[in-house]
Scaffold this active site. Structure first.
Site, PDB file in Angstrom:
ATOM      1  N   VAL A  21       0.822  -1.213   0.000  1.00 54.87           N
ATOM      2  CA  VAL A  21       0.000   0.000   0.000  1.00 54.87           C
ATOM      3  C   VAL A  21       0.858   1.266   0.000  1.00 54.87           C
ATOM      4  O   VAL A  21       2.031   1.245   0.360  1.00 54.87           O
ATOM      5  CB  VAL A  21      -0.972   0.017   1.199  1.00 54.87           C
ATOM      6  CG1 VAL A  21      -1.913  -1.157   1.138  1.00 54.87           C
ATOM      7  CG2 VAL A  21      -0.220   0.023   2.524  1.00 54.87           C
ATOM      8  N   GLU A  22       0.238   2.373  -0.392  1.00 52.53           N
ATOM      9  CA  GLU A  22       0.876   3.689  -0.516  1.00 52.53           C
ATOM     10  C   GLU A  22       2.139   3.634  -1.380  1.00 52.53           C
ATOM     11  O   GLU A  22       3.148   4.248  -1.086  1.00 52.53           O
ATOM     12  CB  GLU A  22       1.182   4.276   0.870  1.00 52.53           C
ATOM     13  CG  GLU A  22      -0.087   4.599   1.654  1.00 52.53           C
ATOM     14  CD  GLU A  22       0.142   5.593   2.771  1.00 52.53           C
ATOM     15  OE1 GLU A  22       0.933   6.529   2.589  1.00 52.53           O
ATOM     16  OE2 GLU A  22      -0.472   5.426   3.817  1.00 52.53           O
TER      17      GLU A  22
END
Length: 809
Positions: free
Chosen positions: A498-499
Site C-alpha cells: 500500500v501507498e
C-alpha cells in the site's frame, strides 16, 4: 617532476575546498604560465600560453560572454535531449520539501546541523493519551476474536474509537480533534499495531491520506467547518478512492472521468460534475460515509473556461449520493480491516464538492503528492516499527525460555544471528520513524524521505518477522490466541504494497525522484530549460549548469581523496561516532559523483534502468538510516549499553551501501566510465563487511535479558502484565527462567560430579533436594520456571469440527 606533483596537488586542493570560479581561474592562469616557463619554454611562449588560458578564464567568468559563446549552444542541446515532462511528472517532482536528503546529495553533509535538531518528544497530552486511552483500547482488543471469528472490530471498539477521537488525531482542537503531532500520531499507531494490525489500519487510514488531511491543507472554510468536526467525532467515516483496476501507481492512466455539465441537484439546475468511476482496494470503503475521490475532470462545453482537459481533481462525496455503489469486502490476507471496491455511475455533484472549491479543479495530483508524502512518513513506518518491537520483545524472550539440547535456543549461533538482525533492524526503523516524524512536525513535507522511510521500514519489518518466525518455529505457524506473530507475519505484504508498492518505490521514486528533487542543481536546470521566457531560462541555466560542473568536479576530487584516506580528513563533530560520520560523508560524496555520472551518461534512459536506479536508491536509503541511527544514539545521551545496537545498525547499512556500489559498477553499461568511477570512488577497493559475530552476540544478548536497554528498544508497544495474555505470559516466564538458571547450574554441576544420577528434567529438583544440593525454595523456583516455560511453548489446538465451522468456538 616535482613541479607537476605540486601543480596537481594545488588543483586537487582547489577542487576539494570548492573555491570560487574566479579564484580557480586566476590561479590556473598563473600556474599554467609558470609551468610553461619551468618546463623550458621561452618567456614569450610562456606568456602566450598564459594569454590563451586568460582568454579561456575570461570566457568562463564574464557571464554575458559565457552565455552567448558557451551556454546558448548547451541550452539548445539540453532542450532537445531532455525528455518532455508530463504535468503529473512535473507536479510530482516539485511536490514537498527537501530536508536531510539535500544534505546527503551535497556530498558534504552538515552533521552538526542534524545533531543540533531538538530531540523528538511527545507532548504531555500525547503521552497521557498513550498511557491511558490507548492502553484501554489495547485491553479491549482480542485479535484472535477479531480475525478468526468476527472478521471485524467489535461494536464497542468502533464506538470507543469514535468517542475518544481516534479518527481525529490530526484534526486541530478547534474542530474537535486531538491536534496531535506527527510523532504523537505515529506513536499511537505503533502501540495499536503491537496489539492488532486490523485495529491499527482502521485508525491509521483516517489520519493519513484521506479527507481530513486534504481538508486541513486545501479545503475551503465552509468545507472545514462542516466536515472536520464530524470527522473528528466519528460521525463521518472517511475513505479515499484513488486506485482502480486499470490504474494503480500510474495515475496518468486513470480512466475515471468527471464531465463539467449542467444538471439537476436538489431540484435546481446547476453547473456541476457528472462522474463515472470504478475503484478497488479502498480501505474503510465498505463502512465509509464520506468518499474522497480522485478523477480526471473534463470541460468539453467550456463552462469553466477555455481549457477542456482540466486534469486530476479531488472531490468529497457522501456515499449515500445517488449513483454510488459500495461493493462487497476484499479480504487482504485474512486481515479483516474494512477494505473493498466502489463504483459511481452518472453521479452528479456540485462544483463546490471539489476539495478546495472550483478553483482547485485540476490540481488534484499536486495535492495528492504532498499528502502522500506525509502519510508515507507516519503510518506505515509506525506499523512496521510496532511489529519489529513486538518481535524483539516476544521472540527475544522466547529464545531464552525455549530450550533444545538442554540450552536456551538463543545461545545457538544460528538463532543468535537471526536475533541480532531482529534487534539491529528494529533499532534502525525506530530511528528513521522518529527522525522523519520530527521533520514533518517542523513543517517539512518530505517527498523523497517519506518514500525512503516507507520502503526501508516495511522491508525491515519483512526481514524481522521472517527471522522471528524462523526462531519461533512451530509456535509461529500454528495460529490461535497464543500466537503473537502469525497475524503480523500475514500482514507483511499489505505494508509492502500500500501507498506505493516497494518495487516501484525503490526503483522509480527514491532515486528517480530524489536525483532530481534533492540534488542541488538538477531540478533547477530542468526548470530553466522549461522556462517559457527564453532569456530568463538561459540566464538561469547558465548559473545552475556551471555551478553544477564545479560541484561535480569538486565532488569527484573529494570522493577520490576521501577514498584514499578512508574519510579520516573530513571534518565532523567529535565523539564516539566520529569515524561513522566520516565514513558516511565519504560515501555521500561517492554516491553523488556516481549519481551525477549516471545521469550524464544515461540521461533520460536512467529511469528505465530500474536495476541501476534501485541500487542507487539503496545507497541513499542506507545513508539516511545511518544518519537517523547516529542522531537517535546522540539524543539518548550515548548510552554505553546501547552502543552494540547502534554499531550493528550502522555496520549493516555500510555493508548494504558498498554491496550496492559494487553491483551498480559491475552492471553499468559504459564499462570505461564504470572503471573510472570505481577508481574515483573506491581507489583502495571495497572494505565494508557484515557486522562482526561478537557484535551480533551482544545485540542478541540484549534481546534475551530484561534491562533498561531492552525496554528502550521496545518502548511504545503494549506490554500486558496479565499472564493470561500471550506477551504477559512470556514476560512472566522470562523472569522465572532467569532466576531458575542459577539453581539449574548447581544441578548440572552435581550431575557431572555424580552427586545426582537422575536424568529426567522433571525429577531434577527433587533429586537436588534429596542430595542436599539445593533448598526447597530453590526447587520451587525451578519448578515454577518449568511450568511457565511449558505454558509459553504450548500451542493452540482445535477440534476438527470447530475448524470446519470456520474458527474457534
Amino acid at each position: 617532476m616535482m613541479t607537476i606533483y605540486i601543480s596537481v596537488a594545488v588543483l586537487l586542493g582547489l577542487a576539494y575546498f570548492r573555491v570560487q570560479l574566479w579564484l580557480w581561474s586566476l590561479i590556473l592562469v598563473v600556474g599554467i604560465t609558470v609551468l610553461a616557463y619551468a618546463w623550458g619554454a621561452s618567456a614569450g611562449i610562456s606568456v602566450g600560453v598564459g594569454a590563451v588560458a586568460a582568454v579561456a578564464a575570461v570566457l568562463l567568468n564574464v557571464r554575458p560572454l559565457r552565455r552567448e559563446v558557451l551556454t546558448r549552444p548547451l541550452f539548445s542541446l539540453f532542450k532537445r535531449l531532455l525528455p518532455p515532462l508530463s504535468e503529473t511528472e512535473r507536479e510530482a517532482l516539485e511536490a514537498g520539501t527537501v530536508g536531510w536528503d539535500g544534505e546527503l546529495f551535497s556530498g558534504d553533509p552538515d552533521w552538526q546541523k542534524l545533531l543540533d535538531l531538538p530531540e523528538p518528544a511527545l507532548s504531555e497530552a500525547e503521552q497521557q493519551f498513550l498511557d491511558g486511552t490507548v492502553d484501554v483500547l489495547c485491553r479491549m482488543l482480542d485479535d484472535w476474536q477479531i480475525v478468526a471469528k468476527n472478521k471485524d472490530l467489535p461494536p464497542d471498539v468502533w464506538q470507543y474509537l469514535k468517542e475518544q477521537r481516534f479518527f481525529g488525531m490530526i484534526i486541530p482542537p478547534e474542530y474537535g480533534g486531538l491536534g496531535f503531532s506527527a510523532l504523537g500520531h505515529s506513536a499511537v499507531i505503533m502501540k495499536i499495531a503491537s496489539r492488532s494490525i486490523t485495529a491499527a489500519v482502521t485508525v491509521m487510514v483516517p489520519n493519513s491520506l484521506g479527507p481530513a488531511e486534504l481538508l486541513l491543507h486545501y479545503g475551503t472554510s465552509a468545507q472545514k467547518d462542516h466536515y472536520l468536526p464530524r470527522l473528528a467525532k466519528g460521525d463521518e467515516i472517511p475513505c479515499f478512492a484513488l486506485t482502480g483496476p486499470e490504474a494503480g501507481s500510474d495515475a496518468a492512466a486513470m480512466p475515471d472521468r468527471g464531465i463539467v455539465s449542467k444538471g439537476l441537484f436538489n431540484g435546481e439546475e446547476i453547473v456541476g460534475i457528472r462522474l463515472n468511476w470504478e475503484k478497488r482496494y479502498i480501505t474503510l470503503g465498505p463502512v465509509a460515509t464520506l468518499l474522497g475521490l480522485a478523477f480526471k475532470l473534463e470541460d468539453p462545453d467550456h463552462l469553466l473556461g477555455a481549457k477542456e482537459d482540466l486534469g486530476i481533481t479531488l472531490a468529497l462525496i457522501p456515499t449515500n449520493t445517488p449513483g454510488i455503489t459500495i461493493g462487497n469486502r476484499h479480504v487482504p490476507l485474512d486481515m479483516p480491516f474494512m477494505n473493498g471496491p466502489n463504483w459511481g455511475k452518472d453521479v452528479f455533484i456540485p462544483l463546490d464538492w471539489i476539495i478546495g472549491g472550483p478553483e482547485r479543479a485540476g490540481q488534484g495530483w499536486r495535492l495528492l503528492m504532498e499528502s502522500l508524502g506525509v502519510g508515507r512518513s507516519i503510518s506505515l513506518p509506525a506499523l512496521s516499527t510496532g511489529a519489529g518491537k513486538l518481535a524483539c520483545r516476544a521472540t527475544g524472550a522466547y529464545a531464552r525460555i525455549r530450550r533444545q539440547f538442554r540450552v536456551p535456543i538463543g545461545q545457538m549461533e544460528g538463532v543468535e544471528e537471526a536475533l541480532a538482525r531482529i534487534g539491529g533492524l528494529t533499532y534502525q526503523i525506530e530511528a528513521a520513524r522518529s527522525l522523519t516524524c520530527a521533520a514533518v512536525d517542523r513543517g517539512e513535507k518530505p517527498a523523497v524521505l517519506s518514500a525512503v522511510v516507507k520502503y526501508t521500514a516495511t522491508e525491515r519489518m519483512r526481514q524481522v518477522l521472517n527471522d522471528a518466525m524462523d526462531i519461533q518455529g512451530g509456535s509461529g505457524i500454528c495460529l490461535g490466541p497464543r500466537n503473537l506473530l502469525g497475524r503480523p507475519y500475514q500482514s507483511i505484504p499489505i505494508g509492502i504494497t500500500v501507498e506505493g508498492a516497494n518495487i516501484l518505490t525503490r526503483t522509480l521514486i527514491v532515486f528517480g525522484q530524489g536525483a532530481i528533487r534533492s540534488h542541488p542543481y538538477v531540478l533547477k536546470e530542468m526548470q530553466a530549460v522549461a522556462e517559457p521566457d527564453q532569456a530568463a531560462g538561459l540566464r538561469a541555466f547558465d548559473e545552475h549548469f556551471f555551478a553544477h560542473v564545479g560541484f561535480t568536479i569538486s565532488t569527484g576530487v573529494r570522493a577520490f581523496i576521501s577514498g584514499l584516506t578512508g574519510g579520516q580528513l573530513l571534518p565532523v563533530p567529535d565523539g564516539p561516532n566520529r569515524r561513522i560520520l566520516q565514513r558516511t560523508s565519504r560515501l555521500s560524496s561517492a554516491f553523488v559523483l556516481t549519481a551525477d555520472t549516471a545521469m550524464l551518461i544515461l540521461g533520460g534512459n536512467l529511469k528505465r534502468k530500474e536495476k541501476l536506479s534501485g541500487r542507487l536508491a539503496d545507497i541513499l536509503s542506507n545513508l539516511y538510516l545511518i544518519s537517523a541511527v547516529v542522531k537517535q544514539f546522540e539524543d539518548r545521551g550515548r548510552p554505553k549499553e546501547e552502543q552494540p545496537l547502534m554499531e550493528w545498525a550502522c555496520a549493516e547499512s555500510f555493508r548494504v551501501i558498498e554491496t550496492s556500489f559494487q553491483e551498480f559498477l559491475r552492471n553499468f553499461p559504459n564499462r570505461p566510465v564504470a572503471w573510472l568511477l570505481r577508481l574515483a570512488t573506491f581507489p583502495l577497493g571495497f572494505r565494508s563487511a557484515a557486522p562482526k559475530d561478537d557484535l551480533g552476540h551482544q545485540v542478541a544478548g540484549l534481546l534475551m535479558t530484561p534491562s533498561p536497554t531492552r525496554n528502550r528498544l521496545t518502548q511504545g508497544i503494549f506490554v500486558p502484565t496479565d499472564v493470561d495474555e500471550p506477551l504477559g505470559r512470556i514476560e512472566d516466564a522470562l523472569v522465572k527462567v532467569i532466576v531458575a538458571e542459577v539453581v539449574e547450574k548447581k544441578l548440572r554441576l552435581a550431575q557431572r560430579q555424580g552427586v545426582i544420577r537422575e536424568t529426567r528434567e522433571a525429577d531434577l529438583p527433587a533429586a537436588g533436594i534429596a542430595a542436599g544440593v539445593i533448598t526447597t525454595e530453590e526447587a520451587q523456583e525451578v519448578e515454577q520456571a518449568n511450568a511457565a516455560r511449558a505454558e509459553v511453548i504450548r500451542v493452540d489446538d482445535f477440534p476438527s469440527a470447530t475448524l470446519r465451522q470456520g474458527g474457534d468456538q
